[in-house]
Design an enzyme around this catalytic site. Structure first.
Site, PDB file in Angstrom:
ATOM      1  N   HIS A 153       2.123 -10.677   3.382  1.00 24.84           N
ATOM      2  CA  HIS A 153       2.039  -9.468   4.217  1.00 24.84           C
ATOM      3  C   HIS A 153       0.873  -8.616   3.772  1.00 24.84           C
ATOM      4  O   HIS A 153       0.252  -8.851   2.742  1.00 24.84           O
ATOM      5  CB  HIS A 153       3.357  -8.705   4.226  1.00 24.84           C
ATOM      6  CG  HIS A 153       3.756  -8.061   2.927  1.00 24.84           C
ATOM      7  ND1 HIS A 153       4.050  -8.781   1.801  1.00 24.84           N
ATOM      8  CD2 HIS A 153       3.915  -6.752   2.582  1.00 24.84           C
ATOM      9  CE1 HIS A 153       4.391  -7.953   0.828  1.00 24.84           C
ATOM     10  NE2 HIS A 153       4.307  -6.715   1.263  1.00 24.84           N
ATOM     11  N   HIS A 208       0.323  -5.515   2.715  1.00 25.78           N
ATOM     12  CA  HIS A 208       0.257  -4.434   1.721  1.00 25.78           C
ATOM     13  C   HIS A 208      -0.786  -4.717   0.636  1.00 25.78           C
ATOM     14  O   HIS A 208      -0.953  -5.865   0.214  1.00 25.78           O
ATOM     15  CB  HIS A 208       1.638  -4.204   1.093  1.00 25.78           C
ATOM     16  CG  HIS A 208       2.584  -3.505   2.033  1.00 25.78           C
ATOM     17  ND1 HIS A 208       3.948  -3.523   1.878  1.00 25.78           N
ATOM     18  CD2 HIS A 208       2.343  -2.754   3.146  1.00 25.78           C
ATOM     19  CE1 HIS A 208       4.518  -2.813   2.853  1.00 25.78           C
ATOM     20  NE2 HIS A 208       3.562  -2.345   3.632  1.00 25.78           N
ATOM     21  N   ASP A 265      -0.965  -4.282  -2.466  1.00 26.62           N
ATOM     22  CA  ASP A 265      -0.568  -4.917  -3.730  1.00 26.62           C
ATOM     23  C   ASP A 265      -0.269  -6.407  -3.552  1.00 26.62           C
ATOM     24  O   ASP A 265       0.142  -7.077  -4.503  1.00 26.62           O
ATOM     25  CB  ASP A 265       0.620  -4.178  -4.372  1.00 26.62           C
ATOM     26  CG  ASP A 265       1.863  -4.179  -3.497  1.00 26.62           C
ATOM     27  OD1 ASP A 265       1.733  -4.089  -2.259  1.00 26.62           O
ATOM     28  OD2 ASP A 265       2.973  -4.287  -4.060  1.00 26.62           O
ATOM     29  N   HIS A 266      -0.510  -6.918  -2.348  1.00 27.04           N
ATOM     30  CA  HIS A 266      -0.398  -8.368  -2.093  1.00 27.04           C
ATOM     31  C   HIS A 266      -1.719  -8.979  -1.614  1.00 27.04           C
ATOM     32  O   HIS A 266      -1.869 -10.193  -1.614  1.00 27.04           O
ATOM     33  CB  HIS A 266       0.711  -8.634  -1.062  1.00 27.04           C
ATOM     34  CG  HIS A 266       2.069  -8.281  -1.591  1.00 27.04           C
ATOM     35  ND1 HIS A 266       2.979  -9.210  -2.037  1.00 27.04           N
ATOM     36  CD2 HIS A 266       2.644  -7.070  -1.811  1.00 27.04           C
ATOM     37  CE1 HIS A 266       4.073  -8.597  -2.484  1.00 27.04           C
ATOM     38  NE2 HIS A 266       3.889  -7.292  -2.352  1.00 27.04           N
ATOM     39  N   HIS A 297      10.222  -5.529   6.502  1.00 27.91           N
ATOM     40  CA  HIS A 297       9.449  -4.778   5.498  1.00 27.91           C
ATOM     41  C   HIS A 297       8.085  -4.431   6.090  1.00 27.91           C
ATOM     42  O   HIS A 297       7.640  -3.284   6.048  1.00 27.91           O
ATOM     43  CB  HIS A 297       9.329  -5.607   4.230  1.00 27.91           C
ATOM     44  CG  HIS A 297       8.473  -4.988   3.163  1.00 27.91           C
ATOM     45  ND1 HIS A 297       8.866  -3.870   2.459  1.00 27.91           N
ATOM     46  CD2 HIS A 297       7.251  -5.325   2.694  1.00 27.91           C
ATOM     47  CE1 HIS A 297       7.906  -3.546   1.586  1.00 27.91           C
ATOM     48  NE2 HIS A 297       6.925  -4.412   1.706  1.00 27.91           N
ATOM     49  N   ASP A 302       7.936  -9.619  -0.031  1.00 24.83           N
ATOM     50  CA  ASP A 302       8.772  -8.427  -0.180  1.00 24.83           C
ATOM     51  C   ASP A 302       9.922  -8.426   0.822  1.00 24.83           C
ATOM     52  O   ASP A 302      10.385  -7.376   1.255  1.00 24.83           O
ATOM     53  CB  ASP A 302       7.933  -7.152  -0.009  1.00 24.83           C
ATOM     54  CG  ASP A 302       7.034  -6.877  -1.201  1.00 24.83           C
ATOM     55  OD1 ASP A 302       7.073  -7.664  -2.186  1.00 24.83           O
ATOM     56  OD2 ASP A 302       6.285  -5.889  -1.161  1.00 24.83           O
ATOM     57  N   HIS A 318       8.043  -8.832  -6.591  1.00 25.88           N
ATOM     58  CA  HIS A 318       8.176  -7.777  -7.602  1.00 25.88           C
ATOM     59  C   HIS A 318       9.292  -8.046  -8.602  1.00 25.88           C
ATOM     60  O   HIS A 318      10.295  -8.672  -8.272  1.00 25.88           O
ATOM     61  CB  HIS A 318       8.471  -6.424  -6.928  1.00 25.88           C
ATOM     62  CG  HIS A 318       7.344  -5.902  -6.102  1.00 25.88           C
ATOM     63  ND1 HIS A 318       6.373  -5.071  -6.603  1.00 25.88           N
ATOM     64  CD2 HIS A 318       7.037  -6.100  -4.795  1.00 25.88           C
ATOM     65  CE1 HIS A 318       5.516  -4.764  -5.641  1.00 25.88           C
ATOM     66  NE2 HIS A 318       5.886  -5.382  -4.531  1.00 25.88           N
TER      67      HIS A 318
HETATM   68 FE   LIG Z   1       5.137  -4.802   0.381  1.00 29.43          FE
END
Ligand SMILES: [Fe+2]
Length: 256
Positions: A57, A59, A61-62, A115, A134, A172
């Protein structure tokens, strides 16, 4: 068929990076790319050459490492069609039910919105492993940011239908906090009590609590257990639709 080798390593503050490698075919994929430096260090440690990034996805942090890793290695970036415009460097867009080859393995795409609107997870039946981004966490699930609880519940049901012995890698390390919350929803669950102690011991030793498995999540993850009478009773929601009970559990977690 060469067995799929898997290497997990911590990134950023609480993300995990994962590399998968098929030695026979000489291919290596990074599951998401939280940060380029940590992915490069992991590749060097294993002696593997990056050929793919499988993005779950959009985001940051990915996907934060996508551009730098692609510039350096020329890797192919595969990611969700539903949010392709937000995935840096995407080459190949995939959606629900798609399959593609990774070396001698077949990767099956599961679309799991909730998400984020277009999130995908990757399931590799030959290696009995799923990469859930996530969507699903150990003893938890992702926040419902771009979808509705009903959408997220449908997504989780797709993962619940995978074989129980499927190993599950998540984005995570949230397990310890998730276990503390889960015990407020289902304190009488003996499997959860046991697992919470194991999680505490692993974290005290600085070890990851992942991967988990579909079977273990079905036993201990309250978000996958809205059908359980004791949970319905505790929430005062006996006989309500499962997605509504899921929504209530998600809401309580948001406030926990
Ligand atoms: Fe995320």
């Amino acid at each position: 068929m060469a067995p799929l080798e898997i290497y997990q390593f911590p990134c950023l503050s609480d993300n995990y990076g994962v590399l998968i490698h098929d030695a026979g075919a000489g291919v290596t994929a990074s599951i998401d790319a939280p940060e380029a430096g940590k992915v490069k260090a992991a590749l060097a440690e294993m002696g593997w050459r990056l050929t793919h990034i499988l993005t779950t996805h959009h985001h940051a942090d990915h996907t934060g490492g996508n551009a730098a890793l692609k510039a350096e290695t020329g890797c192919t970036i595969i990611g969700p069609r539903g949010e392709a415009a937000k995935i840096p460097g995407i080459d190949t867009e995939v959606g629900d039910g798609d399959e593609f080859a990774f070396g001698s393995h077949r990767v099956r795409v599961l679309e799991t919105p909730g998400h984020t609107a277009g999130q995908v997870n990757y399931f590799i039946p030959s290696a009995k492993v799923a990469f859930c981004g996530d969507t699903l966490f150990a003893i938890g699930c992702g926040r419902v940011i771009e979808g509705t609880p009903r959408t997220m519940w449908s997504s989780l049901q797709k993962l619940m239908a995978l074989p129980a012995d499927t190993a599950v890698y998540c984005g995570h390390e949230y397990t310890q906090a998730n276990a503390a919350f889960a015990l407020t929803v289902e304190p009488e669950n003996a499997a959860l009590q046991k697992r919470a102690k194991e999680v505490d011991a692993l974290r005290a030793a600085g070890k990851p609590t992942l991967p988990t498995s579909i079977g273990l999540e079905l036993q201990t993850n309250p978000f996958l257990r809205p059908h359980v009478p004791a949970i319905q009773k505790r929430l005062g929601m006996e006989g309500r639709p499962e997605w509504e009970i899921f929504a209530e559990i998600r809401e309580r977690k948001n406030k926990f």
